[in-house]
Design a protein around this motif. Sequence first.
Motif, PDB file in Angstrom:
ATOM      1  N   PRO A 122       0.823  -1.217   0.000  1.00 17.67           N
ATOM      2  CA  PRO A 122       0.000   0.000   0.000  1.00 17.67           C
ATOM      3  C   PRO A 122       0.853   1.261   0.000  1.00 17.67           C
ATOM      4  N   ILE A 123       0.358   2.287  -0.679  1.00 22.46           N
ATOM      5  CA  ILE A 123       1.007   3.601  -0.665  1.00 22.46           C
ATOM      6  C   ILE A 123      -0.043   4.661  -0.356  1.00 22.46           C
ATOM      7  N   GLU A 124       0.417   5.796   0.092  1.00 22.88           N
ATOM      8  CA  GLU A 124      -0.473   6.924   0.341  1.00 22.88           C
ATOM      9  C   GLU A 124      -1.035   7.418  -0.991  1.00 22.88           C
ATOM     10  N   LEU A 125      -2.246   7.927  -0.960  1.00 21.93           N
ATOM     11  CA  LEU A 125      -2.857   8.442  -2.191  1.00 21.93           C
ATOM     12  C   LEU A 125      -2.034   9.588  -2.771  1.00 21.93           C
ATOM     13  N   SER A 126      -1.331  10.319  -1.927  1.00 15.27           N
ATOM     14  CA  SER A 126      -0.488  11.420  -2.401  1.00 15.27           C
ATOM     15  C   SER A 126       0.701  10.919  -3.228  1.00 15.27           C
ATOM     16  N   ALA A 127       1.015   9.615  -3.116  1.00 13.20           N
ATOM     17  CA  ALA A 127       2.143   9.045  -3.859  1.00 13.20           C
ATOM     18  C   ALA A 127       1.734   8.495  -5.226  1.00 13.20           C
ATOM     19  N   VAL A 128       0.449   8.585  -5.565  1.00 12.07           N
ATOM     20  CA  VAL A 128      -0.016   8.131  -6.876  1.00 12.07           C
ATOM     21  C   VAL A 128       0.605   9.027  -7.938  1.00 12.07           C
ATOM     22  N   ARG A 129       1.079   8.413  -9.009  1.00  9.76           N
ATOM     23  CA  ARG A 129       1.748   9.164 -10.070  1.00  9.76           C
ATOM     24  C   ARG A 129       0.832  10.265 -10.598  1.00  9.76           C
ATOM     25  N   ASP A 130       1.401  11.435 -10.827  1.00  8.14           N
ATOM     26  CA  ASP A 130       0.642  12.603 -11.286  1.00  8.14           C
ATOM     27  C   ASP A 130      -0.097  12.350 -12.595  1.00  8.14           C
ATOM     28  N   GLU A 131       0.462  11.492 -13.449  1.00  8.42           N
ATOM     29  CA  GLU A 131      -0.168  11.224 -14.748  1.00  8.42           C
ATOM     30  C   GLU A 131      -1.558  10.595 -14.597  1.00  8.42           C
ATOM     31  N   VAL A 132      -1.806   9.945 -13.487  1.00  6.65           N
ATOM     32  CA  VAL A 132      -3.102   9.291 -13.277  1.00  6.65           C
ATOM     33  C   VAL A 132      -4.221  10.323 -13.224  1.00  6.65           C
ATOM     34  N   LYS A 133      -3.938  11.472 -12.655  1.00  2.00           N
ATOM     35  CA  LYS A 133      -4.959  12.518 -12.543  1.00  2.00           C
ATOM     36  C   LYS A 133      -5.515  12.895 -13.908  1.00  2.00           C
ATOM     37  N   GLY A 134      -4.694  12.861 -14.929  1.00  2.00           N
ATOM     38  CA  GLY A 134      -5.136  13.186 -16.277  1.00  2.00           C
ATOM     39  C   GLY A 134      -6.014  12.116 -16.900  1.00  2.00           C
ATOM     40  N   LEU A 135      -6.027  10.911 -16.319  1.00  3.96           N
ATOM     41  CA  LEU A 135      -6.848   9.820 -16.832  1.00  3.96           C
ATOM     42  C   LEU A 135      -8.233   9.760 -16.193  1.00  3.96           C
ATOM     43  N   LEU A 136      -8.386  10.404 -15.048  1.00  8.07           N
ATOM     44  CA  LEU A 136      -9.638  10.299 -14.307  1.00  8.07           C
ATOM     45  C   LEU A 136     -10.762  11.070 -14.992  1.00  8.07           C
ATOM     46  N   VAL A 137     -11.951  10.476 -14.995  1.00  5.73           N
ATOM     47  CA  VAL A 137     -13.131  11.116 -15.579  1.00  5.73           C
ATOM     48  C   VAL A 137     -13.899  11.857 -14.487  1.00  5.73           C
ATOM     49  N   LEU A 138     -14.920  12.584 -14.893  1.00  7.86           N
ATOM     50  CA  LEU A 138     -15.746  13.336 -13.965  1.00  7.86           C
ATOM     51  C   LEU A 138     -16.280  12.427 -12.864  1.00  7.86           C
TER      52      LEU A 138
ATOM     53  N   GLY B 278     -12.390 -13.291 -20.545  1.00  9.55           N
ATOM     54  CA  GLY B 278     -11.723 -14.538 -20.195  1.00  9.55           C
ATOM     55  C   GLY B 278     -10.403 -14.354 -19.481  1.00  9.55           C
ATOM     56  N   PHE B 279      -9.911 -13.145 -19.403  1.00  6.20           N
ATOM     57  CA  PHE B 279      -8.642 -12.879 -18.742  1.00  6.20           C
ATOM     58  C   PHE B 279      -8.800 -13.012 -17.233  1.00  6.20           C
ATOM     59  N   VAL B 280      -7.812 -13.606 -16.595  1.00  9.54           N
ATOM     60  CA  VAL B 280      -7.780 -13.723 -15.144  1.00  9.54           C
ATOM     61  C   VAL B 280      -6.568 -12.952 -14.630  1.00  9.54           C
ATOM     62  N   ALA B 281      -6.807 -12.023 -13.718  1.00  9.66           N
ATOM     63  CA  ALA B 281      -5.723 -11.249 -13.108  1.00  9.66           C
ATOM     64  C   ALA B 281      -5.632 -11.627 -11.641  1.00  9.66           C
ATOM     65  N   THR B 282      -4.410 -11.894 -11.184  1.00 10.13           N
ATOM     66  CA  THR B 282      -4.166 -12.239  -9.788  1.00 10.13           C
ATOM     67  C   THR B 282      -3.217 -11.219  -9.200  1.00 10.13           C
ATOM     68  N   PHE B 283      -3.602 -10.655  -8.046  1.00 14.28           N
ATOM     69  CA  PHE B 283      -2.786  -9.664  -7.357  1.00 14.28           C
ATOM     70  C   PHE B 283      -2.564 -10.113  -5.922  1.00 14.28           C
ATOM     71  N   GLU B 284      -1.307 -10.116  -5.479  1.00 10.49           N
ATOM     72  CA  GLU B 284      -0.993 -10.436  -4.089  1.00 10.49           C
ATOM     73  C   GLU B 284      -0.510  -9.171  -3.400  1.00 10.49           C
ATOM     74  N   PHE B 285      -1.151  -8.867  -2.279  1.00  6.89           N
ATOM     75  CA  PHE B 285      -0.850  -7.656  -1.519  1.00  6.89           C
ATOM     76  C   PHE B 285      -0.089  -8.024  -0.253  1.00  6.89           C
ATOM     77  N   LYS B 286       0.965  -7.288   0.045  1.00  4.05           N
ATOM     78  CA  LYS B 286       1.755  -7.490   1.256  1.00  4.05           C
ATOM     79  C   LYS B 286       1.444  -6.400   2.259  1.00  4.05           C
ATOM     80  N   GLY B 287       1.495  -6.762   3.526  1.00  5.36           N
ATOM     81  CA  GLY B 287       1.334  -5.758   4.572  1.00  5.36           C
ATOM     82  C   GLY B 287      -0.111  -5.569   4.976  1.00  5.36           C
ATOM     83  N   ASN B 288      -0.370  -4.459   5.614  1.00  8.36           N
ATOM     84  CA  ASN B 288      -1.678  -4.152   6.174  1.00  8.36           C
ATOM     85  C   ASN B 288      -2.601  -3.601   5.089  1.00  8.36           C
ATOM     86  N   VAL B 289      -3.311  -4.490   4.404  1.00 10.53           N
ATOM     87  CA  VAL B 289      -4.203  -4.120   3.308  1.00 10.53           C
ATOM     88  C   VAL B 289      -5.624  -4.532   3.683  1.00 10.53           C
TER      89      VAL B 289
END
Length: 127
Positions: A14-30, A101-112
């Motif tokens: 996990p990371i703080e929301l403030s650490a999300v890459r700035d480019e993501v903001k340009g992808l977000l919709v209303l 049909g795609f299967v995505a698997t994500f493993e999270f470490k720490g307090n999630v």
Amino acid sequence: MINFNKDSVWDLKPIELSAVRDEVKGLLVLDENVISAFKTIRDQLIFTNKRIIAIDIQGLTGTRKSFASMPYSKIEFFTIQTPGFGELISDSELILMFSNGFVATFEFKGNVDIGKIGRTISEYVIK
């Protein structure tokens, strides 16, 4: 590497929301907001209230980036696994099955809060 062309991504922390890459903001919709964010060494996985965004940092310098987006509406079903009691390294797992049909698997470490992620997805999968 995080993208929707590979089957698994391990060791997301996990990371703080403030650490999300700035480019993501340009992808977000209303009315789209980042709910939670995770990272590997360089890559990030972002959960918004509408979709999952994967950011794959490429090359030695990391200047090239690949952004993949999968809306919750394309998820057919999902599975979550919570950490076991007394584990030295707690981990949680999320498995997503998409309509293509795609299967995505994500493993999270720490307090999630894997339950929070499951509830967010449920809001869009269960109709």
